[in-house]
Design a protein around this motif. Structure first.
Motif, PDB file in Angstrom:
ATOM      1  N   THR A  69       0.849  -1.188   0.000  1.00  0.00           N
ATOM      2  CA  THR A  69       0.000   0.000   0.000  1.00  0.00           C
ATOM      3  C   THR A  69       0.891   1.247   0.000  1.00  0.00           C
ATOM      4  OG1 THR A  69      -0.082   0.237   2.410  1.00  0.00           O
ATOM      5  CG2 THR A  69      -1.678  -1.286   1.402  1.00  0.00           C
ATOM      6  N   LYS A  70       0.283   2.403  -0.041  1.00  0.00           N
ATOM      7  CA  LYS A  70       1.055   3.650   0.023  1.00  0.00           C
ATOM      8  C   LYS A  70       1.840   3.746   1.324  1.00  0.00           C
ATOM      9  CE  LYS A  70      -1.840   6.392  -3.021  1.00  0.00           C
ATOM     10  NZ  LYS A  70      -2.692   7.561  -3.172  1.00  0.00           N
ATOM     11  N   SER A  71       1.342   3.120   2.380  1.00  0.00           N
ATOM     12  CA  SER A  71       2.035   3.175   3.672  1.00  0.00           C
ATOM     13  C   SER A  71       2.879   1.931   3.942  1.00  0.00           C
ATOM     14  CB  SER A  71       1.020   3.396   4.799  1.00  0.00           C
ATOM     15  OG  SER A  71       0.083   2.346   4.838  1.00  0.00           O
ATOM     16  N   GLY A  72       3.091   1.100   2.939  1.00  0.00           N
ATOM     17  CA  GLY A  72       3.951  -0.071   3.099  1.00  0.00           C
ATOM     18  C   GLY A  72       3.178  -1.371   2.967  1.00  0.00           C
ATOM     19  N   TRP A  73       3.856  -2.482   3.228  1.00  0.00           N
ATOM     20  CA  TRP A  73       3.248  -3.809   3.134  1.00  0.00           C
ATOM     21  C   TRP A  73       2.307  -4.028   4.309  1.00  0.00           C
ATOM     22  CZ3 TRP A  73       3.440  -6.874  -0.988  1.00  0.00           C
ATOM     23  CH2 TRP A  73       4.434  -6.637  -1.939  1.00  0.00           C
ATOM     24  N   LYS A  74       1.086  -4.479   4.015  1.00  0.00           N
ATOM     25  CA  LYS A  74       0.071  -4.780   5.023  1.00  0.00           C
ATOM     26  C   LYS A  74      -0.371  -6.227   4.866  1.00  0.00           C
ATOM     27  CE  LYS A  74      -0.172  -0.529   6.530  1.00  0.00           C
ATOM     28  NZ  LYS A  74       0.304  -0.153   7.834  1.00  0.00           N
ATOM     29  N   ILE A  75      -0.642  -6.873   5.973  1.00  0.00           N
ATOM     30  CA  ILE A  75      -1.114  -8.253   5.958  1.00  0.00           C
ATOM     31  C   ILE A  75      -2.609  -8.239   5.645  1.00  0.00           C
ATOM     32  CG2 ILE A  75      -1.389 -10.373   7.295  1.00  0.00           C
ATOM     33  CD1 ILE A  75       1.019  -9.354   9.030  1.00  0.00           C
ATOM     34  N   ILE A  76      -3.000  -9.002   4.613  1.00  0.00           N
ATOM     35  CA  ILE A  76      -4.415  -9.047   4.233  1.00  0.00           C
ATOM     36  C   ILE A  76      -5.058 -10.390   4.571  1.00  0.00           C
ATOM     37  CG2 ILE A  76      -4.198  -7.299   2.429  1.00  0.00           C
ATOM     38  CD1 ILE A  76      -4.137  -9.538   0.333  1.00  0.00           C
ATOM     39  N   TYR A  77      -4.221 -11.423   4.806  1.00  0.00           N
ATOM     40  CA  TYR A  77      -4.767 -12.762   5.044  1.00  0.00           C
ATOM     41  C   TYR A  77      -3.738 -13.595   5.807  1.00  0.00           C
ATOM     42  CZ  TYR A  77      -6.405 -17.511   3.846  1.00  0.00           C
ATOM     43  OH  TYR A  77      -6.835 -18.816   3.895  1.00  0.00           O
ATOM     44  N   ILE A  78      -4.214 -14.309   6.818  1.00  0.00           N
ATOM     45  CA  ILE A  78      -3.369 -15.257   7.542  1.00  0.00           C
ATOM     46  C   ILE A  78      -4.150 -16.550   7.706  1.00  0.00           C
ATOM     47  CG2 ILE A  78      -2.106 -15.803   9.657  1.00  0.00           C
ATOM     48  CD1 ILE A  78      -2.051 -12.788  10.281  1.00  0.00           C
ATOM     49  N   VAL A  79      -3.526 -17.657   7.347  1.00  0.00           N
ATOM     50  CA  VAL A  79      -4.076 -18.973   7.654  1.00  0.00           C
ATOM     51  C   VAL A  79      -2.942 -19.764   8.303  1.00  0.00           C
ATOM     52  CG1 VAL A  79      -3.597 -19.976   5.374  1.00  0.00           C
ATOM     53  CG2 VAL A  79      -5.419 -20.959   6.792  1.00  0.00           C
ATOM     54  N   ASP A  80      -3.285 -20.558   9.301  1.00  0.00           N
ATOM     55  CA  ASP A  80      -2.239 -21.325   9.973  1.00  0.00           C
ATOM     56  C   ASP A  80      -2.694 -22.745  10.270  1.00  0.00           C
ATOM     57  OD1 ASP A  80      -3.893 -21.275  12.247  1.00  0.00           O
ATOM     58  OD2 ASP A  80      -2.706 -19.804  13.287  1.00  0.00           O
ATOM     59  N   THR A  81      -1.711 -23.558  10.618  1.00  0.00           N
ATOM     60  CA  THR A  81      -1.979 -24.885  11.144  1.00  0.00           C
ATOM     61  C   THR A  81      -1.539 -24.874  12.597  1.00  0.00           C
ATOM     62  OG1 THR A  81       0.204 -25.696  10.471  1.00  0.00           O
ATOM     63  CG2 THR A  81      -1.621 -26.031   8.919  1.00  0.00           C
ATOM     64  N   ARG A  82      -2.105 -25.756  13.412  1.00  0.00           N
ATOM     65  CA  ARG A  82      -1.765 -25.802  14.847  1.00  0.00           C
ATOM     66  C   ARG A  82      -1.729 -27.251  15.305  1.00  0.00           C
ATOM     67  NH1 ARG A  82      -6.002 -21.101  16.702  1.00  0.00           N
ATOM     68  NH2 ARG A  82      -5.175 -19.562  15.246  1.00  0.00           N
ATOM     69  N   ARG A  83      -0.657 -27.589  15.998  1.00  0.00           N
ATOM     70  CA  ARG A  83      -0.539 -28.907  16.588  1.00  0.00           C
ATOM     71  C   ARG A  83       0.471 -28.844  17.728  1.00  0.00           C
ATOM     72  NH1 ARG A  83       1.420 -28.797  11.556  1.00  0.00           N
ATOM     73  NH2 ARG A  83       3.606 -29.217  11.167  1.00  0.00           N
ATOM     74  N   THR A  84       0.591 -29.911  18.471  1.00  0.00           N
ATOM     75  CA  THR A  84       1.515 -29.934  19.607  1.00  0.00           C
ATOM     76  C   THR A  84       2.693 -30.875  19.416  1.00  0.00           C
ATOM     77  OG1 THR A  84       0.137 -31.578  20.710  1.00  0.00           O
ATOM     78  CG2 THR A  84      -0.256 -29.260  21.271  1.00  0.00           C
ATOM     79  N   ASP A  85       2.733 -31.580  18.273  1.00  0.00           N
ATOM     80  CA  ASP A  85       3.866 -32.461  18.006  1.00  0.00           C
ATOM     81  C   ASP A  85       4.219 -32.388  16.524  1.00  0.00           C
ATOM     82  OD1 ASP A  85       1.720 -33.774  16.874  1.00  0.00           O
ATOM     83  OD2 ASP A  85       1.980 -35.625  17.970  1.00  0.00           O
ATOM     84  N   ASN A  86       5.276 -33.091  16.138  1.00  0.00           N
ATOM     85  CA  ASN A  86       5.760 -33.068  14.741  1.00  0.00           C
ATOM     86  C   ASN A  86       5.905 -31.643  14.231  1.00  0.00           C
ATOM     87  OD1 ASN A  86       5.821 -35.923  14.482  1.00  0.00           O
ATOM     88  ND2 ASN A  86       3.601 -35.918  14.172  1.00  0.00           N
ATOM     89  N   CYS A  87       6.547 -30.820  15.056  1.00  0.00           N
ATOM     90  CA  CYS A  87       6.725 -29.406  14.706  1.00  0.00           C
ATOM     91  C   CYS A  87       7.658 -29.259  13.512  1.00  0.00           C
ATOM     92  CB  CYS A  87       7.280 -28.645  15.885  1.00  0.00           C
ATOM     93  SG  CYS A  87       6.128 -28.580  17.274  1.00  0.00           S
ATOM     94  N   PRO A  88       7.327 -28.330  12.612  1.00  0.00           N
ATOM     95  CA  PRO A  88       8.210 -28.081  11.465  1.00  0.00           C
ATOM     96  C   PRO A  88       9.525 -27.489  11.956  1.00  0.00           C
ATOM     97  CG  PRO A  88       6.407 -26.501  11.484  1.00  0.00           C
ATOM     98  CD  PRO A  88       6.149 -27.482  12.598  1.00  0.00           C
ATOM     99  N   GLY A  89      10.600 -27.753  11.210  1.00  0.00           N
ATOM    100  CA  GLY A  89      11.923 -27.253  11.567  1.00  0.00           C
ATOM    101  C   GLY A  89      12.029 -25.822  11.368  1.00  0.00           C
TER     102      GLY A  89
END
Length: 151
Positions: free
Chosen positions: A131-151
Protein backbone atom coordinates in the motif's frame (compact mmCIF):
# COMPACT_ATOMS: atom_id res chain seq x y z
CA UNK A 1 22.94 1.08 -29.50
CA UNK A 2 25.59 0.60 -26.80
CA UNK A 3 23.80 3.09 -24.54
CA UNK A 4 20.48 1.29 -24.97
CA UNK A 5 22.11 -2.07 -24.16
CA UNK A 6 23.85 -0.60 -21.09
CA UNK A 7 20.60 0.94 -19.84
CA UNK A 8 18.73 -2.37 -20.30
CA UNK A 9 21.51 -4.23 -18.49
CA UNK A 10 21.45 -1.81 -15.54
CA UNK A 11 17.68 -2.15 -15.23
CA UNK A 12 17.88 -5.95 -15.34
CA UNK A 13 20.62 -6.05 -12.71
CA UNK A 14 18.75 -3.70 -10.37
CA UNK A 15 15.52 -5.76 -10.37
CA UNK A 16 16.75 -8.23 -7.71
CA UNK A 17 17.68 -5.28 -5.46
CA UNK A 18 14.10 -3.97 -5.57
CA UNK A 19 12.78 -7.44 -4.82
CA UNK A 20 15.22 -7.84 -1.91
CA UNK A 21 14.06 -4.52 -0.44
CA UNK A 22 10.46 -5.68 -0.68
CA UNK A 23 11.36 -9.01 0.97
CA UNK A 24 13.03 -7.17 3.85
CA UNK A 25 9.99 -4.87 4.19
CA UNK A 26 7.67 -7.90 4.21
CA UNK A 27 9.79 -9.54 6.92
CA UNK A 28 9.66 -6.29 8.91
CA UNK A 29 5.84 -6.19 8.68
CA UNK A 30 5.51 -9.77 9.93
CA UNK A 31 8.17 -9.28 12.62
CA UNK A 32 6.31 -6.17 13.82
CA UNK A 33 3.19 -8.30 14.26
CA UNK A 34 5.08 -10.68 16.57
CA UNK A 35 6.74 -7.80 18.43
CA UNK A 36 3.25 -6.38 19.05
CA UNK A 37 2.07 -9.76 20.38
CA UNK A 38 5.04 -9.98 22.78
CA UNK A 39 4.45 -6.40 23.97
CA UNK A 40 0.67 -6.77 24.21
CA UNK A 41 0.35 -3.71 21.95
CA UNK A 42 -2.91 -3.82 19.99
CA UNK A 43 -2.22 -0.47 18.25
CA UNK A 44 1.10 -1.71 16.89
CA UNK A 45 -0.59 -4.95 15.86
CA UNK A 46 -3.39 -3.14 14.03
CA UNK A 47 -0.79 -1.03 12.16
CA UNK A 48 0.40 -4.03 10.12
CA UNK A 49 -3.07 -5.30 9.20
CA UNK A 50 -5.01 -4.12 6.16
CA UNK A 51 -8.65 -3.16 6.54
CA UNK A 52 -10.72 -6.31 6.10
CA UNK A 53 -7.93 -8.76 7.02
CA UNK A 54 -9.02 -12.42 7.05
CA UNK A 55 -7.89 -14.97 9.66
CA UNK A 56 -8.33 -18.72 9.24
CA UNK A 57 -6.95 -21.86 10.82
CA UNK A 58 -6.75 -25.28 9.17
CA UNK A 59 -6.69 -28.35 11.36
CA UNK A 60 -7.99 -31.76 12.20
CA UNK A 61 -10.99 -32.51 14.38
CA UNK A 62 -10.88 -35.30 16.97
CA UNK A 63 -12.46 -37.64 14.42
CA UNK A 64 -9.61 -36.93 11.97
CA UNK A 65 -11.64 -34.88 9.51
CA UNK A 66 -10.18 -31.58 8.37
CA UNK A 67 -11.77 -28.24 9.14
CA UNK A 68 -11.11 -24.64 8.13
CA UNK A 69 -12.07 -22.26 10.92
CA UNK A 70 -12.74 -18.57 10.41
CA UNK A 71 -11.49 -16.33 13.18
CA UNK A 72 -12.35 -12.74 14.03
CA UNK A 73 -9.38 -10.38 13.64
CA UNK A 74 -10.90 -7.81 16.03
CA UNK A 75 -11.14 -10.47 18.74
CA UNK A 76 -7.47 -11.35 18.28
CA UNK A 77 -6.41 -7.69 18.32
CA UNK A 78 -8.41 -7.11 21.50
CA UNK A 79 -6.95 -10.25 23.13
CA UNK A 80 -3.40 -9.13 22.34
CA UNK A 81 -4.06 -5.75 23.98
CA UNK A 82 -5.79 -7.19 27.04
CA UNK A 83 -3.31 -7.71 29.89
CA UNK A 84 -2.41 -11.38 30.28
CA UNK A 85 -0.08 -13.19 32.66
CA UNK A 86 2.30 -14.73 30.12
CA UNK A 87 4.05 -13.18 27.13
CA UNK A 88 2.73 -14.47 23.80
CA UNK A 89 5.91 -15.46 22.01
CA UNK A 90 5.61 -16.84 18.49
CA UNK A 91 8.99 -17.86 17.10
CA UNK A 92 9.18 -18.27 13.35
CA UNK A 93 11.68 -19.40 10.78
CA UNK A 94 11.58 -17.76 7.38
CA UNK A 95 10.39 -19.94 4.56
CA UNK A 96 9.52 -18.93 1.04
CA UNK A 97 8.54 -15.34 0.21
CA UNK A 98 7.07 -14.68 -3.22
CA UNK A 99 6.24 -11.29 -4.70
CA UNK A 100 4.30 -10.22 -7.78
CA UNK A 101 3.86 -6.46 -7.95
CA UNK A 102 1.70 -5.36 -5.02
CA UNK A 103 0.92 -8.91 -3.84
CA UNK A 104 3.16 -11.16 -1.75
CA UNK A 105 3.00 -14.40 0.20
CA UNK A 106 5.18 -15.72 3.01
CA UNK A 107 5.43 -19.21 4.51
CA UNK A 108 6.76 -19.33 8.09
CA UNK A 109 7.00 -22.44 10.27
CA UNK A 110 6.53 -21.45 13.93
CA UNK A 111 6.54 -22.52 17.56
CA UNK A 112 4.29 -20.65 19.99
CA UNK A 113 5.17 -20.17 23.66
CA UNK A 114 3.19 -18.80 26.58
CA UNK A 115 6.05 -17.25 28.51
CA UNK A 116 8.74 -19.92 28.39
CA UNK A 117 6.27 -22.84 28.10
CA UNK A 118 5.73 -24.43 24.66
CA UNK A 119 2.07 -24.30 23.61
CA UNK A 120 1.80 -25.37 19.95
CA UNK A 121 3.43 -25.21 16.53
CA UNK A 122 2.61 -25.24 12.85
CA UNK A 123 2.95 -23.06 9.79
CA UNK A 124 1.68 -19.53 9.20
CA UNK A 125 0.87 -18.55 5.63
CA UNK A 126 0.53 -14.82 4.94
CA UNK A 127 -0.74 -12.82 2.03
CA UNK A 128 0.32 -9.20 1.97
CA UNK A 129 -0.49 -6.19 -0.18
CA UNK A 130 1.79 -3.24 -0.85
CA UNK A 131 0.00 0.00 0.00
CA UNK A 132 1.06 3.65 0.02
CA UNK A 133 2.04 3.17 3.67
CA UNK A 134 3.95 -0.07 3.10
CA UNK A 135 3.25 -3.81 3.13
CA UNK A 136 0.07 -4.78 5.02
CA UNK A 137 -1.11 -8.25 5.96
CA UNK A 138 -4.41 -9.05 4.23
CA UNK A 139 -4.77 -12.76 5.04
CA UNK A 140 -3.37 -15.26 7.54
CA UNK A 141 -4.08 -18.97 7.65
CA UNK A 142 -2.24 -21.32 9.97
CA UNK A 143 -1.98 -24.89 11.14
CA UNK A 144 -1.77 -25.80 14.85
CA UNK A 145 -0.54 -28.91 16.59
CA UNK A 146 1.51 -29.93 19.61
CA UNK A 147 3.87 -32.46 18.01
CA UNK A 148 5.76 -33.07 14.74
CA UNK A 149 6.72 -29.41 14.71
CA UNK A 150 8.21 -28.08 11.46
CA UNK A 151 11.92 -27.25 11.57
Amino acid sequence: MKKLFLAALLIALSAPAFCQTDKEDIKKTITTMFDAMRKGDSSLLRSVFAEGIVFQSAGAKKDGSMVLENEKPDGFIKAVGTPHKEIWDERITWGDIKIDGPLASAWTPYKFYLGSKFSHCGVDFYQLMKTKSGWKIIYIVDTRRTDNCPG
